[in-house]
Each structure stands twice: as structure tokens, then as C-alpha cells.
Design an enzyme around this catalytic site. Structure first.
Site, PDB file in Angstrom:
ATOM      1  N   ASP A  19       0.810  -1.088   0.079  1.00 35.43           N
ATOM      2  CA  ASP A  19       0.172  -0.124  -0.009  1.00 35.43           C
ATOM      3  C   ASP A  19       0.954   1.197  -0.029  1.00 35.43           C
ATOM      4  O   ASP A  19       1.714   1.263   0.637  1.00 35.43           O
ATOM      5  CB  ASP A  19      -0.911   0.158   1.464  1.00 35.43           C
ATOM      6  CG  ASP A  19      -1.943   0.911   1.095  1.00 35.43           C
ATOM      7  OD1 ASP A  19      -2.439   1.481  -0.021  1.00 35.43           O
ATOM      8  OD2 ASP A  19      -2.640   1.350   2.158  1.00 35.43           O
ATOM      9  N   HIS A  36       2.874   3.283  -9.081  1.00 33.66           N
ATOM     10  CA  HIS A  36       2.813   1.723  -9.429  1.00 33.66           C
ATOM     11  C   HIS A  36       4.074   1.259  -9.868  1.00 33.66           C
ATOM     12  O   HIS A  36       4.373   0.277  -9.725  1.00 33.66           O
ATOM     13  CB  HIS A  36       1.592   1.515 -10.305  1.00 33.66           C
ATOM     14  CG  HIS A  36       0.176   2.030  -9.641  1.00 33.66           C
ATOM     15  ND1 HIS A  36      -0.026   1.464  -8.322  1.00 33.66           N
ATOM     16  CD2 HIS A  36      -0.852   2.620  -9.994  1.00 33.66           C
ATOM     17  CE1 HIS A  36      -1.086   1.916  -7.986  1.00 33.66           C
ATOM     18  NE2 HIS A  36      -1.783   2.555  -8.976  1.00 33.66           N
ATOM     19  N   LEU A 130      11.944 -20.482  -3.713  1.00 34.46           N
ATOM     20  CA  LEU A 130      10.735 -19.618  -3.216  1.00 34.46           C
ATOM     21  C   LEU A 130       9.475 -19.792  -4.192  1.00 34.46           C
ATOM     22  O   LEU A 130       9.641 -19.650  -5.383  1.00 34.46           O
ATOM     23  CB  LEU A 130      11.039 -18.037  -3.177  1.00 34.46           C
ATOM     24  CG  LEU A 130      10.083 -17.129  -2.700  1.00 34.46           C
ATOM     25  CD1 LEU A 130       9.598 -17.173  -1.498  1.00 34.46           C
ATOM     26  CD2 LEU A 130      10.702 -15.599  -3.205  1.00 34.46           C
TER      27      LEU A 130
END
Length: 237
Positions: A19, A36, A130
Site C-alpha cells: 500500500d 505503481h 521460493l
């Protein structure tokens, strides 16, 4: 890094609500889209850091089921950003042994984005390091509803409905519960993110806007997680 946390007691699954991109851009008199783009760079840095220290699962909240309420221009930019990013990162995934999975309802996504997601999932399916889960058009409640509908469609009886069967009906059945959930940007809410998986997650809220959330803070947050006592409803002896 050894002085920041115990490498032998890492969380298995970390979820991140990224956020603050828009506010980061506004503070610099930039367009929200610039935020972004910068946030995407930070996600890649955190993914690399998570891979380097040996995390098993990392979930990024990329685009929620509620984010369609944003302007058509911003939604379009985000979809194009996902499209332009995904396939370019195969070399990164291969080099770092990273598998990519998607959480969320693909049906509403643009066809090119669905195609890209399917391709990166296929290309990385045998990588064993991962696992990065990208939550795109994702909502925690929506995932539960879709999962239950799947069980109904399979003809499951009442006796066959359990926590295990519901978990296996989700978008990524092997995804474990969240150990540490991080939200940047100063807000203190879950925003419909991994509602089932976060039942006993340790919550950590950072005031740092996501584009300013560098790996050093990520490592410190993992260290903070390791200081907490996790009792899962039990009373300590």
C-alpha cells in the site's frame, strides 16, 4: 543480515499488502501510475531478498476484487503493467529458482494477462525455491466462496466438508497459512487479503509507503516477527 534475525527460524509464508504507491507519487507531484511503476521495482527487490534468505512462500497483493472501482485509466495501466512485467521476469525466476503461482479469479482479467499468467506458471512449475504468489483480481471472501462452490460441484457431502477439504479447494491448494502479514502505507486493516490463511498470522503495519519499503526494513520486520510468542490459542505453560 545475521544481526537482524535468526535465519533458522524464518516464517514459512509472508503476505504483503503493498500500500502507498499513489500517495508516494502524489508527494512527488507525479502521476499515480509512476507510483505503481516504482512499486513494481520494490516488489522485485523484496522477492529477491526473500529468495536469498530462504523463504518458502511470499504472497503479494497486486490487484484486489475491489480495485476495479478505480478509474478506467488506472485499471488499464495496472493490467498493462502486469502484462509487460510477467513474461520479462522468467530469467529472474529461473536464475533464483522461483516458482510463480496466481491467486484470484482469472475470468475477469484481460485475455493477454490470463495468457501471461498461465505461461509463467507453466514455465516455473518445476522450480523448487521460493514460491511467489501473485494475488490478482483477488479477494479473501471471493476465494472462500469459489472454493465452496467447487466442493458443491464435486458433490461433496456434509461429512466431507472440513478445514482440510476447504483449504484444498482454494486457488493454490498447497499454500500454507500466513505466518507474517505485512502492510505498508500506514493503514491498519486487512482489506480482504488472505482471510482464511491469515487466521493466526502475526500482523505488522508499517508507515513506510510501499515504494520506499526496501529490503533492510523487510529484514527488520522478519526480526520483529521472530520476537513474538505464537500460542495459536493455547495458554503458555
Amino acid at each position: 543480515m545475521d544481526d537482524l534475525f535468526n535465519n533458522d527460524a524464518l516464517p514459512v509464508h509472508v503476505g504483503i499488502i503493498m500500500d502507498g504507491n499513489g500517495r508516494w507519487a502524489k508527494k512527488r507531484n507525479l502521476l499515480r501510475t509512476n507510483g505503481h511503476t516504482e512499486g513494481l521495482k520494490r516488489a522485485k527487490e523484496i522477492a529477491k531478498a526473500a529468495s536469498d534468505i530462504g523463504l518458502k512462500f511470499l504472497t503479494f497483493y497486486v490487484f484486489s476484487t475491489e480495485n476495479w472501482k478505480r478509474t478506467e485509466q488506472e485499471v488499464g495501466f495496472l493490467m498493462n503493467l502486469i502484462h509487460s512485467y510477467l513474461l520479462k521476469e522468467f530469467d529472474f525466476c529461473k536464475y533464483n529458482n522461483v516458482r510463480v503461482r496466481m491467486l484470484g479469479d482469472k475470468s475477469r482479467l484481460p485475455e493477454n494477462v490470463r495468457k501471461d499468467i498461465n505461461q509463467i506458471e507453466k514455465d516455473t512449475e518445476n522450480l523448487t525455491g521460493l514460491t511467489i504468489c501473485l494475488a490478482i483480481n483477488y479477494g479473501g471472501r471471493d476465494e472462500i466462496i469459489r472454493g465452496v462452490k467447487k466442493l458443491i460441484a464435486e458433490g461433496k457431502t456434509e461429512s466431507e466438508i472440513s478445514e482440510e477439504s476447504i483449504s484444498k479447494s482454494f486457488d493454490v491448494p498447497e499454500l500454507p497459512d500466513v505466518d507474517l502479514l505485512i502492510r505498508t502505507g500506514g493503514e491498519k486493516r486487512l482489506s480482504n487479503f488472505l482471510m482464511w490463511h491469515s487466521a493466526y498470522a502475526e500482523l505488522l503495519f508499517s508507515d513506510t509507503l510501499w515504494p520506499d519499503y526496501y529490503k533492510e526494513e523487510f529484514f527488520k520486520d522478519i526480526g520483529e516477527f521472530q520476537k513474538r510468542s505464537r500460542r495459536f490459542g493455547a495458554v503458555p505453560v
